[in-house]
Scaffold this active site. Structure first.
Site, PDB file in Angstrom:
ATOM      1  N   ALA A 172      87.961 -58.529  40.458  1.00  9.57           N
ATOM      2  CA  ALA A 172      86.582 -58.169  41.041  1.00  9.57           C
ATOM      3  C   ALA A 172      85.290 -59.213  40.470  1.00  9.57           C
ATOM      4  O   ALA A 172      84.634 -59.689  41.383  1.00  9.57           O
ATOM      5  CB  ALA A 172      86.214 -56.670  40.573  1.00  9.57           C
ATOM      6  N   GLU A 178      84.768 -64.193  30.445  1.00 11.33           N
ATOM      7  CA  GLU A 178      86.376 -63.589  30.328  1.00 11.33           C
ATOM      8  C   GLU A 178      86.752 -63.728  28.965  1.00 11.33           C
ATOM      9  O   GLU A 178      86.897 -64.771  28.496  1.00 11.33           O
ATOM     10  CB  GLU A 178      86.953 -64.187  31.400  1.00 11.33           C
ATOM     11  CG  GLU A 178      88.624 -64.039  31.150  1.00 11.33           C
ATOM     12  CD  GLU A 178      89.107 -62.534  31.280  1.00 11.33           C
ATOM     13  OE1 GLU A 178      88.400 -61.749  32.267  1.00 11.33           O
ATOM     14  OE2 GLU A 178      89.714 -61.914  30.540  1.00 11.33           O
ATOM     15  N   ARG A 200     105.513 -35.704  66.148  1.00 11.34           N
ATOM     16  CA  ARG A 200     106.019 -34.694  66.785  1.00 11.34           C
ATOM     17  C   ARG A 200     106.360 -33.505  66.268  1.00 11.34           C
ATOM     18  O   ARG A 200     105.870 -32.517  66.543  1.00 11.34           O
ATOM     19  CB  ARG A 200     107.217 -35.125  67.704  1.00 11.34           C
ATOM     20  CG  ARG A 200     106.930 -35.857  69.066  1.00 11.34           C
ATOM     21  CD  ARG A 200     108.342 -36.165  69.395  1.00 11.34           C
ATOM     22  NE  ARG A 200     108.985 -35.019  70.243  1.00 11.34           N
ATOM     23  CZ  ARG A 200     110.142 -35.222  70.997  1.00 11.34           C
ATOM     24  NH1 ARG A 200     110.638 -36.578  71.465  1.00 11.34           N
ATOM     25  NH2 ARG A 200     110.684 -34.219  71.711  1.00 11.34           N
ATOM     26  N   ASP A 236      88.164 -52.060  38.655  1.00  7.47           N
ATOM     27  CA  ASP A 236      88.773 -50.909  38.227  1.00  7.47           C
ATOM     28  C   ASP A 236      87.982 -50.096  37.370  1.00  7.47           C
ATOM     29  O   ASP A 236      88.273 -48.744  37.407  1.00  7.47           O
ATOM     30  CB  ASP A 236      90.088 -51.297  37.052  1.00  7.47           C
ATOM     31  CG  ASP A 236      91.126 -51.926  37.961  1.00  7.47           C
ATOM     32  OD1 ASP A 236      91.223 -52.039  39.089  1.00  7.47           O
ATOM     33  OD2 ASP A 236      91.999 -52.221  37.088  1.00  7.47           O
ATOM     34  N   CYS A 281      99.518 -57.063  38.970  1.00  8.58           N
ATOM     35  CA  CYS A 281     100.504 -56.143  39.451  1.00  8.58           C
ATOM     36  C   CYS A 281     101.788 -57.076  39.338  1.00  8.58           C
ATOM     37  O   CYS A 281     102.774 -56.621  39.886  1.00  8.58           O
ATOM     38  CB  CYS A 281     100.032 -55.973  41.020  1.00  8.58           C
ATOM     39  SG  CYS A 281      98.430 -55.077  41.233  1.00  8.58           S
TER      40      CYS A 281
END
Lengths: 472, 472
Positions: A27, A48, A459, A300, A58
């Site tokens: 982000a 950072e 269906r 997050d 991930c």
């Protein structure tokens, strides 16, 4: 400051306007680069606290399993690449306080202990999330690992490579928990997963989750279900040696991984007075503005609108973080973009089994006050007669009477799960199952039966809606 | 007969009401079985001139290549299975005339030469299509094969197994042409494909078609492009021995396959006075009613609305035939169903390459009067760092100003092409590329980069729309 200035209308000169970004992952990195790209005259400073920027959290399980060669492969954009775009990146530097009155952040250099303040005109709050840590005895013991950041991943990998680990207990059988469990199994370790749900990945309905449980067990991963961690026993040196469950089982462990999910990292925001929403994430509008003038948030740590339940939810996923960061950056840079919310799409591969979901599960639909019918079909990924056709199970949840698709889940092998995107777009567009069964979807024998599983499920769901209407 | 009776409202008794179905493949078989299922008291008679009912013509290439073991595997429902449902199936029996005044069909038994008439209250016209046969010298020679019916497939297979065939020329490089070419190549034959377009499968734009051409050539299939068949040379015995092209090339051939596509089989309808539409297919309403009271039509022989161009088009595809037959059968049986049109979705696998399209190609969009921008992105099927990530190319065509998605094409390997369904649903719902880039699509490293290729393409298309708007 009026809105024109605040959103950085290109008609206003911004020389010296300063954007401070807290957090340099998906982000924050996206917000910084979009803002700088649109308005090169902006001063963009990005803090950072870790050792990497813009990486794929991930991907950590695949690095643990050695499917991915190196940490560097997981980094989409290095600090140097951000700097080459003109962003002032401060690595290993933690923002420890936000002063909204003086419009400065206080920072501390985690390497040399130095500290300072940085002024901002716009602030982007992109601190991400922190792993859930159940408040049980021993939770802070040595050998209890999170897998939230790349640094967490590096620590876990180092522990696994030390040679001291033979038995791993993963607490939490959600996506990350199972992916880490599989990675450890691939490394030849004994692995047990503990989860509170009756089937793993509790965001799936049990009739889909049972397939996941089977696939996990086939890999010789032990599943302890409908149970929870009650304590972590430690040895004399304070190192984890077993997980004790609520039902009283003692699961020996040389290493414990916490895969219980995450919660938004909002401590700094709370301290500064940036309001949270009902879900516990930072409250933002569709342009990623917090309720404080000139303060934006993304990733997050924020809450999003769930388009089906109408509730605010926190969904920690890289794909949302990237989009939200982009939206914040565009708006800061004087453009116009919005983040229109989430519908709960998620996908995972567990031991050769693929599983995906979108919209609401039956439990979520109930919680949201919907009444619904369900349809489950077992079909194949190719024409039934075609070599390599694999079973695929597809479940649809459709609203009573209207037939509107509320949720879908799919489980199968090879080329099964990514089909969830089609269903996600049906839900996004509020389609009814009657219209879905008429969709012009692709068909050729190597790709689906002539009645695509999506159409068959629609269906069947439509027939269930009709049968239900007759009884209303 | 009022509409209530005609549509078989359940409140009206239908004992002795007779439905005659001409054609027992996808459309006819579906119509017959749906009508009978809903109204068991209907007398349903289904005529089929071939040796099989309800089979997958799309599977023929895979039977030719031996990927599918036997003809029987391609049959979804045998005559016996239809009969077990109470349908009176007349195999190898051709309807040779329709008398709308007397409401009878005239039939001929192709086995014993017998003939007769069959009365009907409702008639379902589901005659399918016939292969295009260019009016060139030699087109009717021995050794020139179509691949339209299962019987065609059986004849082609028998010819290939005779051992007399070494060189095959396929006329037409569309889906079926290339699939048959690949099947023949797998059988070890020398194969040449002749096509009028500059890249094969002319319904793809050239920048996607070039990938298909490369994949075909890699399999040692010769491509003769931008050329057409001018004549088929025969030997003294009247057997094809070479294909001569418009540019003067002579391509030796022991066997010629016609893969030029099909046209609707409407001769009987024209003779009887059942009106055709502007496209040359039978004109039908959304419920599959022709313009003649009590006469229905479905499948390759009818025209459909193209939801983007607004034109009537004939699209011969099993998936439409099944849906249309179902709709006709439900309506005949007193229910309510509609076929809402097509958007041109198609998919194929050619020599390990997967390709798919939906909506309009650039040429089709131009022909429909649209102005548009395009975006092409090259991405990967998994996260770039993930083992087995394969290249995928995705093209989007978006309307000027509105940004509405008009068309999409995708080409790649393994798990690439079925992603077209997501784009088909975007088009179906008339989504703009700006909204598409916000979609909540599934993401995990084994399935896509964190920016899914669909989202990346939408971003790029949106940027193109914006850049264009600035110049308007």
């Amino acid at each position: 400051m009026d809105r024109r200035t605040r959103t950085g209308s290109p008609s206003v000169r911004d020389v010296g306007r300063r954007v401070v970004v807290i957090g340099g992952d998906a982000a924050g990195g996206s917000a910084a680069s979009q803002a700088k790209k649109r308005r090169p005259d902006l001063d963009v400073v990005m803090f950072e606290r870790g050792r990497a920027t813009s990486y794929s959290a991930c991907g950590i399980p695949y690095w643990i399993s050695d499917a991915v060669d190196s940490e560097a492969d997981l980094v989409a954009r290095t600090p140097e690449q951000h700097r080459a775009m003109g962003i002032d990146v401060r690595m290993r530097t933690e923002v420890v306080g936000i002063d909204l009155d003086r419009r400065v952040v206080h920072w501390r250099d985690l390497e040399d202990g130095g500290s300072g303040v940085e002024p901002f005109d716009d602030l982007v709050y992109a601190t991400g999330s922190v792993p859930m840590r159940p408040p049980v005895p021993g939770i802070d013991a040595t050998g209890v690992h999170g897998v939230q950041t790349l640094d967490d991943g590096a620590a876990l990998r180092a522990a696994l490579e030390s040679g001291d680990v033979r038995r791993v207990v993963v607490v939490g059988g959600g996506y990350i928990g199972l992916e880490i469990a599989e990675a450890c199994r691939i490394r030849g370790l004994e692995v047990t997963v503990v989860d509170m749900s009756a089937t793993p990945v509790g965001t799936f309905d049990p009739d889909v989750g049972e397939f996941i449980a089977d696939a996990v067990r086939k890999e010789d991963i032990e599943l302890v279900l409908s149970d929870a961690v009650a304590a972590i026993e430690t040895d004399a040196g304070g190192r984890a040696r077993a997980v004790v469950t609520a039902s009283g089982r003692e699961l020996p462990a040389d290493l414990v991984v916490l895969g219980l999910g995450v919660r938004p990292a909002v401590r700094l925001a709370e301290e500064a007075g940036i309001p949270l929403g009902t879900s516990g994430g930072i409250a933002v509008d569709t342009g990623m503005r917090t309720r404080v003038e000139g303060v934006w948030a993304a990733g997050d740590c924020v809450e999003s609108v769930h388009r089906l339940s109408g509730q605010r939810v926190v969904v920690a996923l890289g794909t949302h973080a990237n989009k939200q960061g982009r939206v914040a950056g565009i708006n800061i840079g004087g453009g116009y973009a919005t983040f229109p919310g989430v519908i709960g799409t998620a996908i995972t591969r567990i031991c050769e089994l693929e599983a995906a979901r979108t919209g609401l599960s039956t439990a979520e639909a109930e919680a949201a006050g919907y009444q619904f019918v369900t349809a489950v079909v077992d079909s194949t990924t190719k024409a039934g007669y075609f070599p390599g056709a694999q079973p695929i199970r597809l479940k649809m949840i459709a609203e009573r009477r209207s037939g509107r698709l509320l949720g879908a889940q799919v489980v199968g092998r090879e080329a099964a799960a990514k089909r969830i995107d089609a269903l996600a777009i049906c839900i996004w567009n509020e389609m009814g199952v009657d219209e879905i069964l008429s969709l012009d979807l692709s068909y050729a024998p190597p790709f689906s039966p002539v009645w695509d599983p999506v159409l068959i499920a629609a269906r069947k769901a439509f027939e269930a809606v009709e049968a239900d209407v007759r009884q209303l």
